[in-house]
Design a protein around this motif. Structure first.
Motif, PDB file in Angstrom:
ATOM      1  N   LEU A 194     -10.282  -9.246  -3.859  1.00  0.00           N
ATOM      2  CA  LEU A 194      -9.231  -8.493  -4.562  1.00  0.00           C
ATOM      3  C   LEU A 194      -9.762  -7.143  -5.039  1.00  0.00           C
ATOM      4  CD1 LEU A 194      -7.357 -11.222  -6.623  1.00  0.00           C
ATOM      5  CD2 LEU A 194      -6.517  -9.864  -4.705  1.00  0.00           C
ATOM      6  N   VAL A 195     -10.996  -7.144  -5.584  1.00  0.00           N
ATOM      7  CA  VAL A 195     -11.595  -5.885  -6.045  1.00  0.00           C
ATOM      8  C   VAL A 195     -11.767  -4.924  -4.873  1.00  0.00           C
ATOM      9  CG1 VAL A 195     -13.677  -4.851  -7.013  1.00  0.00           C
ATOM     10  CG2 VAL A 195     -12.745  -6.934  -8.023  1.00  0.00           C
ATOM     11  N   LEU A 196     -12.262  -5.464  -3.748  1.00  0.00           N
ATOM     12  CA  LEU A 196     -12.428  -4.633  -2.549  1.00  0.00           C
ATOM     13  C   LEU A 196     -11.096  -4.052  -2.098  1.00  0.00           C
ATOM     14  CD1 LEU A 196     -14.967  -6.435  -0.185  1.00  0.00           C
ATOM     15  CD2 LEU A 196     -15.147  -4.166  -1.209  1.00  0.00           C
ATOM     16  N   LEU A 197     -10.064  -4.900  -2.112  1.00  0.00           N
ATOM     17  CA  LEU A 197      -8.737  -4.466  -1.672  1.00  0.00           C
ATOM     18  C   LEU A 197      -8.223  -3.326  -2.555  1.00  0.00           C
ATOM     19  CD1 LEU A 197      -6.445  -5.270   0.355  1.00  0.00           C
ATOM     20  CD2 LEU A 197      -5.427  -6.534  -1.523  1.00  0.00           C
ATOM     21  N   LEU A 198      -8.406  -3.482  -3.876  1.00  0.00           N
ATOM     22  CA  LEU A 198      -7.962  -2.436  -4.803  1.00  0.00           C
ATOM     23  C   LEU A 198      -8.724  -1.136  -4.560  1.00  0.00           C
ATOM     24  CD1 LEU A 198      -7.398  -4.277  -8.202  1.00  0.00           C
ATOM     25  CD2 LEU A 198      -5.732  -3.207  -6.694  1.00  0.00           C
ATOM     26  N   ALA A 199     -10.033  -1.264  -4.303  1.00  0.00           N
ATOM     27  CA  ALA A 199     -10.832  -0.066  -4.046  1.00  0.00           C
ATOM     28  C   ALA A 199     -10.344   0.647  -2.788  1.00  0.00           C
ATOM     29  CB  ALA A 199     -12.303  -0.439  -3.914  1.00  0.00           C
ATOM     30  N   VAL A 200     -10.063  -0.137  -1.747  1.00  0.00           N
ATOM     31  CA  VAL A 200      -9.570   0.460  -0.496  1.00  0.00           C
ATOM     32  C   VAL A 200      -8.225   1.138  -0.726  1.00  0.00           C
ATOM     33  CG1 VAL A 200      -8.718  -0.095   1.802  1.00  0.00           C
ATOM     34  CG2 VAL A 200     -10.861  -1.080   1.010  1.00  0.00           C
ATOM     35  N   LEU A 201      -7.318   0.454  -1.462  1.00  0.00           N
ATOM     36  CA  LEU A 201      -6.002   1.034  -1.735  1.00  0.00           C
ATOM     37  C   LEU A 201      -6.130   2.333  -2.527  1.00  0.00           C
ATOM     38  CD1 LEU A 201      -3.572  -1.913  -2.573  1.00  0.00           C
ATOM     39  CD2 LEU A 201      -3.530  -0.332  -0.654  1.00  0.00           C
ATOM     40  N   ALA A 202      -7.018   2.352  -3.531  1.00  0.00           N
ATOM     41  CA  ALA A 202      -7.197   3.568  -4.330  1.00  0.00           C
ATOM     42  C   ALA A 202      -7.692   4.707  -3.464  1.00  0.00           C
ATOM     43  CB  ALA A 202      -8.167   3.298  -5.474  1.00  0.00           C
ATOM     44  N   ALA A 203      -8.667   4.409  -2.589  1.00  0.00           N
ATOM     45  CA  ALA A 203      -9.191   5.455  -1.710  1.00  0.00           C
ATOM     46  C   ALA A 203      -8.096   5.980  -0.793  1.00  0.00           C
ATOM     47  CB  ALA A 203     -10.356   4.897  -0.889  1.00  0.00           C
TER      48      ALA A 203
END
Lengths: 52, 272
Positions: A21-30
């Motif tokens: 989930l953290v990875l997904l949020l980071a990708v979405l933010a980028a």
């Protein structure tokens, strides 16, 4: 690809889910703050003015 | 686990188990394609969210700050509550501001039909990067046309669709005859009423004439002309034009009651 990612992530299953989930949020933010604005600048805007 | 392996070996398919474990070329390719699809879907979701929500709310904030600054420095006395003020003489001969510096914000457009809190700053010239695509502005004034309150044509342009900016004229097609359109400057409030649409080619600059399509006519009426791209979301092969007619003027300290009633950011008293 995603199977390898799942195996690389350390910890038990619940921790892996949180890490994902953290990875997904980071990708979405980028994407939202850098990648998509850059793509938008490539696409360009339809002209709204009348000119000779 | 070990039992099933033994069973498969006994069946004579020892390699199948190993193949299932490793990634196959087709599998990875499929995952890449699915990911690419999700990225494109994400862009389609991001684009209206960004332009209609993030940038539009930024433009509202900038407009509210600018408006508060004008109204505080103007120090117009609040109208006496018992005597409704008569602005008919003022409306017949409204003040006209000085020609703004290029790219400067000199006005704010309010269109309650677009949304109750709609407010977008108007900048001088229709320069793309500095005015129309600038999140601090959004609407551009054709610098060769007249100013609010001046007899003739106050012509402005803004995006209606596209990936950059808040697309201030996104809902232009929702305008109906008689809809109020307000322009606030440091001199006061100019009220216009929407009149009609027109669809023209991008080269038809005569829509900007003081009397549209009548070259050389000085123009006695005060009109507001909005230009934007057409078709919506499908390029800009044509231009959509919206005309509005001047109705009246009110001083800065006494904004139009119709607007105060709907827009939470416009208050009737100065400095609040």
């Amino acid at each position: 690809m995603y199977g390898a990612l799942w195996r690389i992530l350390p910890g038990p299953v619940w921790l892996k889910v949180i890490e994902l989930l953290v990875l997904l949020l980071a990708v979405l933010a980028a994407l939202f703050f850098w990648v998509y604005p850059w793509v938008a600048s490539l696409i360009g805007v339809p002209d709204a003015t009348v000119t000779q | 686990m070990s039992e099933s392996r033994h069973a498969q070996r006994a069946n004579g398919h020892p390699r199948r188990v190993r193949r299932r474990r490793g990634p196959t070329v087709v599998g990875v390719l499929g995952e890449i394609l699915i990911t690419a699809g999700l990225l494109i879907l994400g862009y389609i979701g991001w684009q209206p969210l960004w332009s209609a929500t993030v940038i539009a709310s930024h433009q509202r904030d900038v407009a509210a700050q600018q408006s508060a600054q004008w109204r505080q420095s103007a120090q117009t006395p609040a109208p006496a509550p018992d005597a409704p003020p008569d602005y008919s003489a003022l409306s017949a001969n409204p003040p006209v501001g000085a020609t703004p510096a290029d790219y400067a914000t000199f006005g704010i457009l309010y269109v309650p039909r677009f949304s109750a809190s709609y407010a977008v700053p108007i900048g001088q010239t229709t320069d793309l990067p500095r005015v129309l695509n600038d999140p601090d502005r959004g609407i551009g004034h054709y610098e060769d046309t007249q100013l609010p309150g001046q007899p003739g044509n106050f012509a402005v342009a803004a995006h209606r669709s596209g990936p950059i900016g808040g697309n201030p004229f996104r809902d232009m097609d929702a305008l109906r005859v008689g809809d109020p359109i307000y322009v606030e400057t440091q001199d006061g409030w100019y009220t216009y009423r929407f009149r009609s649409f027109e669809y023209v080619w991008p080269t038809q600059v005569d829509v900007l004439d003081p009397v549209p399509h009548l070259a050389g006519q000085p123009g006695t009426d005060r009109i507001l002309t909005m230009t934007s791209c057409n078709p919506k979301w499908a390029g800009s092969a044509e231009r959509m034009i919206g005309y509005a007619v001047y109705e009246g003027f009110r001083p800065l300290g006494d904004p139009p009651p119709e607007l105060v009633a709907v827009n939470p950011n416009v208050s009737a008293s100065v400095g609040t």
